[in-house]
Design an enzyme around this catalytic site. Structure first.
Site, PDB file in Angstrom:
ATOM      1  N   ASP A 172      40.281  48.095   2.194  1.00  0.00           N
ATOM      2  CA  ASP A 172      39.476  47.992   3.411  1.00  0.00           C
ATOM      3  C   ASP A 172      40.382  47.722   4.612  1.00  0.00           C
ATOM      4  OD1 ASP A 172      37.457  47.599   5.249  1.00  0.00           O
ATOM      5  OD2 ASP A 172      36.336  46.195   4.023  1.00  0.00           O
ATOM      6  N   ASP A 173      40.470  48.691   5.508  1.00  0.00           N
ATOM      7  CA  ASP A 173      41.280  48.552   6.729  1.00  0.00           C
ATOM      8  C   ASP A 173      42.780  48.470   6.429  1.00  0.00           C
ATOM      9  OD1 ASP A 173      38.854  48.505   8.009  1.00  0.00           O
ATOM     10  OD2 ASP A 173      39.109  46.534   8.936  1.00  0.00           O
ATOM     11  N   CYS A 190      34.229  51.784   8.576  1.00  0.00           N
ATOM     12  CA  CYS A 190      33.861  51.505   7.187  1.00  0.00           C
ATOM     13  C   CYS A 190      32.589  52.187   6.697  1.00  0.00           C
ATOM     14  CB  CYS A 190      33.699  50.001   6.998  1.00  0.00           C
ATOM     15  SG  CYS A 190      35.097  48.998   7.523  1.00  0.00           S
ATOM     16  N   HIS A 228      28.026  47.753   1.696  1.00  0.00           N
ATOM     17  CA  HIS A 228      28.016  48.277   3.071  1.00  0.00           C
ATOM     18  C   HIS A 228      27.327  49.637   3.172  1.00  0.00           C
ATOM     19  CE1 HIS A 228      30.343  48.440   7.147  1.00  0.00           C
ATOM     20  NE2 HIS A 228      29.182  47.800   7.243  1.00  0.00           N
ATOM     21  N   HIS A 279      40.651  43.438   5.001  1.00  0.00           N
ATOM     22  CA  HIS A 279      39.739  43.275   6.140  1.00  0.00           C
ATOM     23  C   HIS A 279      39.697  41.806   6.551  1.00  0.00           C
ATOM     24  CE1 HIS A 279      35.902  43.225   8.345  1.00  0.00           C
ATOM     25  NE2 HIS A 279      35.850  44.554   8.292  1.00  0.00           N
TER      26      HIS A 279
END
Length: 460
Positions: A42-43, A82, A140, A234
Site C-alpha cells: 500500500d503506497d 487506493c 477498501h 501506508h
C-alpha cells in the site's frame, strides 16, 4: 548414462509405481487448477524493492518472487490511488466501466460505495470452480453490509474495511464503525474476523501475515485464492521496536519507520513463500506481488527514477513494483518489458483456471501466461488507459509512447528514452498526439461517472 535393454521394462514398471505413489500421496498439479495468491502493498515506492534497485531497504523475500519468477518492468495499476486501483485489480475490469472511480466513503450506510454487486470479482469467478477464498488485510471496496468480503465471494475475511488502519493493538479500541465520532477514527476499529470484532496482540502487519499462512496450511488440499492486502507502508507511520532496531543507521525518523514497515511486510512475504515450499505447493501456485499505486508523498516512499507520486498521472503514480512467480511454468529470473496492468491478474487466473466470465462484462485484463512463457508473441495489450473523472484528464500508453491530455494541455513522452518524463515531445509529433488522443477519447466514451460519494463525504 547407458541403460541395458534388459532393464528397460523393469525401470518402466518402477517409474510407473513411483508416479502412482506420488499421486496417492498428494494430488498432481494437473488434477486441480492453480492456486492464486495476490500480495498487495500500500503506497509503496517504485524503488522500494530490491528487485527494482533498492539499496536502503533489504527486501529479500519480496525479491524471491521476481528472482524465481518474472519482473514486470512496465507494470501498472488502473488508477493512482487506493480504492479505484483495488476495484480494477479485484475485477479485472477498468473500474471506470462500473463507476468505482473515487476513493470510497467509509460511511457504512451508503450503498454502492465500492465495487457494485453487478460486477464479479476474482473470488466470485473462482467459487463455482471449488476454490477456497480468503482476503486478509485492507478491503477498501465497500463498507456497506452488501459489499463486505464474505458476501462478495470470500469464504473468510480477517482485516478492516476502510482505507487505512492503526498498526498497534492498544490503539484498536472501537468495536464498530458505528462508534466513529470524528474523521480518521475508523483507523482505530478492532479487526473483523468472519463477521466478529476481535482483539489483537501483535503489530498489525505480523497479525496479517500469520493469518495468511494459517489459511494456506488449512486449505492446502484444495484450490485456493488468497488476497493478502497489507496496509504497509501506508500512513500512519508506525513500526514496532523489533523492526526499527534493524535500521538504527537511518537518521531521518520517518525514513527509518518506513524502512521498518517495509521490513515487517517482507518478513510476512517470506512466511508465505516458505509455507508454500514446506507444503510443496510452489508449482501449484501463482504468486503476484505489486503495490496498489505509486509511492505517496507523505510516507518517505522512493519512486526514483519516475516522476510524480500517488495520485499523479505520471509514472510515479501509476507504475509500481510488480512481479509474479509460478514455479515450473513461468521462467525464473527474467524481465518482461511489455506494459502489463493489475487487471491482468484476474485475466491470468481466469484463463488458467477456466473460469466462466459473463459475456456482457468481459475482462479488460488478459492471461499473461502465454506471453511470459513465450507461447505468444508481442505485447499483451495494444494500449493501456486511465481517466481522472473530476478533472477530465485522460492518459494513454501505447508502445513506448504515453500521452497525458487535460484541457488544452498535451504532454507526450517516449518512456523508452525518457522514463522520468522530463521532455514533453508533443509539439514535434502532432500526428502521433492526435492518434493517441482519438484512441483514449474513444475508450472514455464507454466509461461512466461515480456511483457513490467519495472519501470526505461522511460528516466526520
Amino acid at each position: 548414462m547407458i541403460t541395458s535393454p534388459r532393464l528397460a521394462p523393469l525401470l518402466g514398471l518402477l517409474a510407473a509405481l513411483c508416479l502412482t505413489l506420488t499421486a496417492t500421496a498428494r494430488p498432481a498439479a494437473a488434477d486441480r487448477p492453480p492456486n492464486l495468491i495476490v500480495i498487495l502493498s500500500d503506497d509503496q515506492g517504485y524503488r522500494d524493492a530490491g528487485f527494482n534497485g533498492s539499496k536502503d531497504i533489504p527486501t529479500p523475500h519480496i525479491d524471491r518472487i521476481a528472482n524465481e519468477g518474472v519482473r514486470f518492468t512496465n507494470g501498472y495499476v488502473s488508477y493512482a490511488v487506493c480504492g479505484p486501483s483495488r476495484a480494477g485489480l479485484i475485477t479485472g475490469r477498468y473500474q471506470d466501466r462500473f463507476g468505482a472511480i473515487l476513493n470510497p466513503t467509509v460511511d457504512p450506510t451508503v450503498p454502492n460505495n465500492g465495487v457494485p454487486t453487478s460486477e464479479k470479482n476474482i473470488a466470485e469467478l473462482l467459487k463455482p470452480l471449488g476454490y477456497a477464498t480468503m482476503t486478509v488485510g485492507k478491503w477498501h471496496l465497500g463498507t456497506h453490509p452488501d459489499l463486505h468480503p464474505r458476501v462478495r465471494g470470500f469464504d473468510e475475511f480477517y482485516g478492516f474495511l476502510s482505507g487505512g488502519h492503526d498498526y498497534f493493538p492498544e490503539n484498536l479500541t472501537l468495536e464498530d464503525l458505528s462508534e466513529v465520532n470524528r474523521k480518521w477514527a475508523w483507523y482505530r476499529t478492532k479487526l473483523l474476523h468472519n463477521g466478529q470484532r476481535v482483539g489483537t496482540s501483535r503489530y498489525l502487519t505480523d497479525e496479517l501475515s500469520d493469518m495468511a499462512v494459517d489459511f494456506i496450511e488449512r486449505k492446502k488440499d484444495e484450490p485456493f485464492f488468497l488476497y493478502l492486502a497489507y496496509n504497509a507502508p501506508h500512513t500512519p507511520m508506525q513500526a514496532s521496536d523489533e523492526y526499527l532496531s534493524r535500521f538504527t543507521h537511518i537518521e531521518n525518523e520517518q525514513q527509518r519507520i518506513y524502512a521498518a514497515m517495509m521490513s515487517s511486510m517482507d518478513d510476512g512475504v517470506g512466511q508465505v513463500l516458505d509455507k508454500l515450499d514446506e507444503l510443496e505447493l510452489a508449482e501449484d501456485t501463482i504468486v503476484f506481488f505489486l503495490s496498489d499505486n505509486g509511492g505517496a508523498n507523505n510516507n518517505s516512499a522512493n519512486n526514483w527514477p519516475l516522476k510524480g507520486h500517488k495520485g499523479s498521472p505520471h509514472e510515479g503514480g501509476l507504475r509500481v513494483p510488480f512481479a509474479a512467480r509460478w514455479t515450473g511454468t513461468f521462467p525464473a529470473g527474467v524481465d518482461f518489458d511489455h506494459p502489463v496492468i493489475a487487471l491482468d491478474i484476474a485475466g491470468t487466473i481466469a484463463g488458467q483456471a477456466g473460469a466462466s466470465v459473463p459475456a456482457d462484462k468481459p475482462l479488460d485484463g488478459v492471461d499473461l501466461t502465454p506471453f511470459v512463457t513465450g507461447e505468444a508473441d508481442g505485447a499483451p495489450h495494444k494500449a493501456l488507459y486511465w481517466r481522472w473523472h473530476r478533472t477530465g484528464r485522460l492518459v494513454i500508453r501505447r508502445g513506448d509512447y504515453k500521452l497525458i491530455v487535460q484541457g488544452e494541455n498535451r504532454q507526450l513522452y517516449n518512456l523508452a528514452a525518457d522514463i522520468g518524463e522530463s521532455s514533453n515531445i508533443a509539439e514535434p509529433h502532432p500526428e502521433l498526439v492526435d492518434s493517441l488522443e482519438r484512441e483514449v477519447r474513444l475508450w472514455a466514451q464507454d466509461m461512466v461517472g461515480p456511483i457513490a460519494p467519495g472519501l470526505g463525504s461522511w460528516e466526520f
